[in-house]
Every structure is written in C-alpha cells, then in structure tokens.
Motif scaffolding. Structure first.
Motif, PDB file in Angstrom:
ATOM      1  N   ARG A  24       0.808  -1.221   0.000  1.00  0.00           N
ATOM      2  CA  ARG A  24       0.000   0.000   0.000  1.00  0.00           C
ATOM      3  C   ARG A  24       0.837   1.265   0.000  1.00  0.00           C
ATOM      4  O   ARG A  24       0.311   2.373   0.084  1.00  0.00           O
ATOM      5  CB  ARG A  24      -0.961  -0.001   1.199  1.00  0.00           C
ATOM      6  CG  ARG A  24      -2.009  -1.096   1.057  1.00  0.00           C
ATOM      7  CD  ARG A  24      -2.948  -1.160   2.213  1.00  0.00           C
ATOM      8  NE  ARG A  24      -3.869  -0.042   2.322  1.00  0.00           N
ATOM      9  CZ  ARG A  24      -4.958   0.103   1.579  1.00  0.00           C
ATOM     10  NH1 ARG A  24      -5.257  -0.788   0.675  1.00  0.00           N
ATOM     11  NH2 ARG A  24      -5.749   1.144   1.754  1.00  0.00           N
ATOM     12  N   GLY A  25       2.169   1.083  -0.080  1.00  0.00           N
ATOM     13  CA  GLY A  25       3.029   2.263  -0.030  1.00  0.00           C
ATOM     14  C   GLY A  25       3.866   2.479  -1.272  1.00  0.00           C
ATOM     15  O   GLY A  25       4.345   3.581  -1.511  1.00  0.00           O
ATOM     16  N   GLY A  26       4.068   1.433  -2.047  1.00  0.00           N
ATOM     17  CA  GLY A  26       4.810   1.580  -3.301  1.00  0.00           C
ATOM     18  C   GLY A  26       6.318   1.651  -3.140  1.00  0.00           C
ATOM     19  O   GLY A  26       7.020   2.023  -4.077  1.00  0.00           O
ATOM     20  N   ALA A  27       6.833   1.305  -1.949  1.00  0.00           N
ATOM     21  CA  ALA A  27       8.282   1.418  -1.734  1.00  0.00           C
ATOM     22  C   ALA A  27       8.965   0.047  -1.728  1.00  0.00           C
ATOM     23  O   ALA A  27      10.038  -0.108  -1.141  1.00  0.00           O
ATOM     24  CB  ALA A  27       8.557   2.161  -0.432  1.00  0.00           C
ATOM     25  N   THR A  28       8.371  -0.908  -2.394  1.00  0.00           N
ATOM     26  CA  THR A  28       8.910  -2.274  -2.409  1.00  0.00           C
ATOM     27  C   THR A  28      10.345  -2.315  -2.920  1.00  0.00           C
ATOM     28  O   THR A  28      11.205  -2.985  -2.353  1.00  0.00           O
ATOM     29  CB  THR A  28       8.030  -3.169  -3.331  1.00  0.00           C
ATOM     30  OG1 THR A  28       6.681  -3.022  -2.922  1.00  0.00           O
ATOM     31  CG2 THR A  28       8.442  -4.616  -3.268  1.00  0.00           C
TER      32      THR A  28
END
Lengths: 224, 418
Positions: free
Chosen positions: B314-318
C-alpha cells in the motif's frame, strides 16, 4: 395463450421487453447518477514521481484485476476459472447468436459476423454447467454461504433462466416454439428489470471500482 | 461490576453515513460476494473462520448505507443496523483486520476493503465500542505524546542515553534542519538501538537533520483506533515541527502504518497538501545510496526480507528495500510470496496493541514461519518495528528459533566510516 388480448409472444416481444428495456436503461442511469453524483474525496497526497497519468492508471487497474496476480501464492482457482467461463459464455451467446445479433441490429443498427448455432448451443450448455457449478459452490462453501444474500440467488436465477429458455427454444423442447420463444423473451425481460437493482449492476460498477483502485495505487507507485 | 455501556446505534449510523462518498459507496455497491478475498486474508487462513472473510467485514457499513438509500428506505425494504450487528462485528473490524490490503489484490472488483475498515472503525468508536487497549493507546498519544509513554521528557532522556552509549551525535530540537527525523515509540521503548542506528546512518551520509520534542511520534493510533480528532492532532504536531525547523523532508522510521498515514493520509486528513516530502527510512536510505552517500560493508548472514504491507503493498516502496539489499546482503533469499503480495505480520492496523487478539496473531505467525523456512534461512529482516514486535511476541509464544533483524540496524552496523 393470450395476454391483454394479444398472443403471449406478441406480449413478450412488445410491451414486456420494451418496458423491461426502459426499466433497465432508466434504472442503470439512476444507479450511476446517484453514485457518481455523491461527493468525491480529493486525494491531496503528493503522488510519487514518474507515475502514469490517471487515465492510464485507470486502464491498468481495469486490466490488472482480470485475474490473480502472478506470484501471489496459492489460491483456489476454481472461482476465477469458473467466473471466466460463464462470463465469456454469456458474451458468446448474447453477441454470437444470429437471432440475438438481428435483435440488437434492430435496436442499434449495427451488425457483425455470428457463430454457427451448434457452437452457440455448445457455449450455452457449458455456460449452464458453469452457472450450476457456481450455485453449488455458493450453497456449499462455508464462506460463500455466509456472504450470500437473496440478491445473490435472485441474480443467479435471472441469469440462468434466459440460458435455459433459450436452449429449450432452440431445441423446440417442452412446448410450441412460439411459447418457448415468448418465455425466453420474458426471462430476458426479467433479467433486464432486475439488473439495475441487484448485483448484476457490477457489470457497470466494475469499471468504476477497478479504475479508482488503479488510480489510487498508481499514485502511490505500487506495482502489483 | 459496572454494566457495559449501551451501544449507541444512532451515533454509529451517523458516523457510517458521514463516510458517504463516491469511492466508498462504489466499493460497497460493487461486491459480488465471490469470497475470493477469504483466501488472501491471513486471519481467515489461520483460523478457517468464514466470519474472517474480508468482504463480510463490510456488511455493517453496507447495511447502514443501504438503509438510507431511496427508494429502499421509503419502501421499508432495507433494515437499519442494530446493536447486535455492531456488537458482533466489533471483533471483525478491529481484531481481525490489519488493513493490509492483500484482499484487494485478488478482488475481481478491486474493492479497497482496508480503507473501508479504517473508516468503519470510526462508527464503532462513536457507538462506544472498540478494544480498550487500542483506544487507550490513542488517548495516550494525545495526552502524553505517544502510545507507549514516550513523553517529550522521556524522548530527551532516551536520546541523551543513546547518544552517550552508542557514541553518536543525535541532534534534538535544532532550530533549522533539512530533515525532520521522527520516531516510533515501539522502537524507542522496545528497540531503542534503532534510533541510534538511524542517527548513525544520517550522520554517515552528512545529512542536516534533527529530532523534535514537539513533533516526534510517527505512529498514529488516532487513525488506527477510529478517533479522527486524535489522528489530526498527531499529524498536526509533526506538521508544526517540520514547519518550525523548515524541514523539506520528514523521514518516517521503521513503521508501516506511520508511513501510510503520514505519506498518503495526512494531507487528506488536514485538508491541504503537506509542505514537505514524506519518506520512509528505507526510501530515504535508498536515496542516500543512489547519491553515493551510503558506503557499506557486505552483510553475509543468510536472510530473507519481510515487506511491511503499508510500505510495499500500500506504499509503493517495495523496490527501495531491494535496492538497499542489492550488493549488500550477500545471502538474501526472497520469500514467497513477497513484495506487494507478501503475507502480513498479523499485527498491523493497531492489532498489535489489542491484547485479546494475541492468540490469533500467534496463529498467523505460523504462515511467516513457514515462509521463512521455505527460504532455507533463519534470519527475518524487516523495516517495521510493529511487524518486528508482532513477530517477537509470537516467536516466544511459538518457540520459533529464528532471528529477527531490522534493516536500519544491520545497515548501521555495516557502515564504512572513512
């Protein structure tokens, strides 16, 4: 058999289907206007750099939820495959059958190549089997039993009836062809009347929800 | 013994209807009751209880919305929510949803169930429901600065102790700074070395940064407990501190929900864009590495990485964590599933703070144990102190012999100092 002084078939393809189409169109418009007319929250968070434009993100969201993402891990795929089978099956029947195309041509003036009746009949049997499987699963799986409401069962019934009556009409089984055709058209009228008020409305809502989730996740730079 | 307070159904209904908004209503109207989400939910997987199906958790809010919809309301065809509904769903809305969003991944309608649960909690709290310990954590945050007793005085004390003990410069209340570094009280109270580790990394990279005693707590139990007023207070404190110091960047420590709320929710909660950039510590460290400011010795321990849901899915920082591990963690094995599809720790969304939810959390940890075992490693690294604490407690309960690490701490321990 006569209804209001006309034959059942004349009633079905006259007042019944016309009224049902009017209810369908007005009902769908009412649902969409009453939904899209609600206040909309504005996302004030700063989007990640280099994320796709909103229309591209919306399209990507619509595409992305066509199935389970790769690498998600073990999932029972029956529901996904069976869902695909009856959705595609219904589309093949509605748009691929010559008589349906002619009916739609009468409404919209567009025509397209159709499939042989034997293929449509096969598609109808496969769709029917798939819908029965979906119902059996709904009635036996603990999760689906808990989630299911009258809406789910009525929506199933109004979807399956046109398939069954259509097969009977094509096969001339059980009654005179005119009566079977009338019942088929009446079952479609029932489907159209129920459509906007039950869960069949997901056929329109799916584009809204997938697009909105696609846009939210794209804004965050989420790649799934 | 006092009788339990009555459940205020009217207040809950008002709170449900106050959420009326196009996105939410589209989601609520679109569910086809297919049940796919049940298989994506760690609570359902661990318990096998159909009630833990994510879509089922939406029933009360959907019911409240339907009951006020014309012409159903006019015809009396849609019943209103009842005390029984609220009492029954309280556990489902709080204890068995970490708002991890894994269900959305498999939803054919792409319904964002996590965000609806977040909104629904407000109605349950308005009705007088909600786990007492979670609500207390929110009130502690408002009244004492943090959910776990990290008052401004305690922060000063901790920072002075860590700076002295670990021989690291930890600026506090600098008048001006480029970066405002926030803390999670879970780290400060349970894993304090994490604070000095962040300081070491920022100092190593030559960053102009500070802690602030007026805006330090990154976790937002106001949001997690459905107390919107407290959520706003917590955001405002960080906003004021950042504006006071002129910080261009606010760095969120190892805490998933803290990141989710400040990065993606805060601007919407306060009603204006934030005047600074918000980065999770993994994003910020990746930025330093890209700029050539992070020089690291190899980390040779065989390990795997747990993606905190709010940072990855849900944050896009994978990818930032992968970028950090690339060329540094020489024996890194991805778990399966991983990245945005990873299984949740079971303690997000405030569930970690609910003591009554512990037995089910421990069952959920078995999923993680199996994931780690399949990698052939026994070291589980993460970037969220809340995940770490959840794992830590379950590790003890389940006698797991693996090791838990923080990505910040292992990076701090492998800095190459000139």
């Amino acid at each position: 058999m006569t209804v209001m002084g006309m034959s059942l078939l004349d009633f079905a393809r006259g007042p019944a289907i016309n009224t049902a189409m009017a209810v369908f169109v007005l009902g769908v418009l009412w649902r969409l206007v009453s939904l899209l007319g609600l206040p909309r929250s504005v996302d004030r968070s700063r989007p990640k750099a280099g994320v796709p434009s909103a229309p591209m993100a919306a399209l990507a969201g619509i595409w992305r939820h066509m199935g389970t993402p790769r690498g998600f891990g073990p999932m029972s795929m029956f529901q996904v495959f069976n869902g695909w089978i009856f959705h595609v099956g219904l589309a093949v029947i509605v748009f691929g059958f010559a008589q349906h195309m002619l009916f739609l041509k009468g409404l919209f003036g567009l025509s397209w190549p159709v499939l042989p009746t034997s293929v449509i009949t096969l598609a109808a049997y496969v769709t029917l089997a798939s819908l029965v499987a979906a119902l059996v699963r709904r009635m036996t799986h603990p999760v689906l039993r808990l989630l299911s409401t009258g809406n789910d069962y009525v929506s199933w019934l109004v979807t399956v009836l046109p398939v069954v009556t259509g097969l009977l009409a094509v096969s001339h089984l059980g009654a005179r062809y005119e009566t079977l055709l009338a019942l088929h058209i009446l079952s479609i009228a029932l489907l159209l009347v129920w459509f906007p008020f039950g869960k069949l409305m997901h056929a329109f809502l799916v584009f809204i929800t997938r697009a909105e989730t696609g846009m939210t996740y794209a804004r965050r730079g989420v790649k799934t | 013994m006092n009788a339990p307070a009555p459940i205020d159904v009217k207040a809950a209904t008002r709170a449900f209807l106050a959420q009326t908004e196009e996105h939410m209503n589209a989601y609520l109207e679109a569910c086809v009751h297919c049940g796919q989400c049940s298989e994506a939910c760690h609570f359902h997987k661990a318990s096998g209880d159909p009630r833990h199906t994510p879509a089922y958790k939406l029933f009360p809010i959907a019911k409240a919305q339907r009951a006020q919809k014309w012409p159903l309301k006019w015809l009396g065809l849609a019943p209103a929510i009842t005390e029984k509904d609220l009492a029954e769903w309280e556990e489902l809305i709080f204890d068995t949803c970490t708002m991890c969003g894994r269900c959305t991944e498999v939803c054919p309608m792409a319904i964002d169930i996590a965000s609806i649960v977040g909104q629904a909690r407000k109605a349950f709290v308005a009705a007088g429901l909600g786990p007492a310990d979670l609500l207390q954590a929110a009130e502690n945050s408002r009244d004492h600065g943090s959910p776990l007793g990290l008052t401004p005085e305690k922060l000063v004390d901790r920072v002075e102790w860590l700076a002295d003990d670990d021989e690291v410069d930890m600026p506090l209340d600098k008048e001006r700074a480029e970066v405002l570094l926030t803390v999670s009280s879970i780290e400060a109270m349970k894993y304090p070395q994490s604070l000095s580790a962040m300081a070491k990394i920022l100092n190593h990279a030559g960053v102009d940064w500070t802690f602030s005693t007026t805006g330090y707590e990154a976790t937002n139990f106001g949001y997690l407990s459905g107390k919107a007023d407290i959520a706003k207070v917590m955001i405002q404190r960080i906003l004021d501190a950042a504006e006071k110091t002129g910080a261009k960047t606010v760095v969120i420590p190892e805490c998933g929900h803290a990141y989710g709320v400040l990065r993606w929710g805060a601007a919407n909660i306060i009603g204006r864009p934030l005047p600074f950039e918000v980065l999770h510590i993994t994003e910020y460290m990746a930025k330093l590495k890209r700029a050539g400011k992070l020089k690291l010795k190899p980390y040779d321990t065989p390990m795997t990485y747990h993606d905190p849901c709010q940072i990855s899915r849900r944050g896009g920082a994978t990818e930032d964590a992968r970028y950090l591990l690339d060329g540094f963690a020489t024996h890194f094995t991805e778990m399966a599933p991983t990245g945005a599809h990873n299984w949740c720790c079971g303690g997000g969304g405030g569930v970690q703070a609910m003591s009554r939810a512990a037995p089910l959390r421990h069952k959920v940890f078995q999923i993680k144990i199996d994931q780690v075992a399949a990698t052939g490693t026994d070291t589980l690294v993460s970037a969220c102190a809340n995940c770490r604490l959840t794992f830590d407690e379950s590790k003890t309960a389940l006698h797991w012999e693996g090791k838990l690490e923080s990505i910040v701490e292992i990076i701090a321990d492998h800095l190459v100092e000139d």
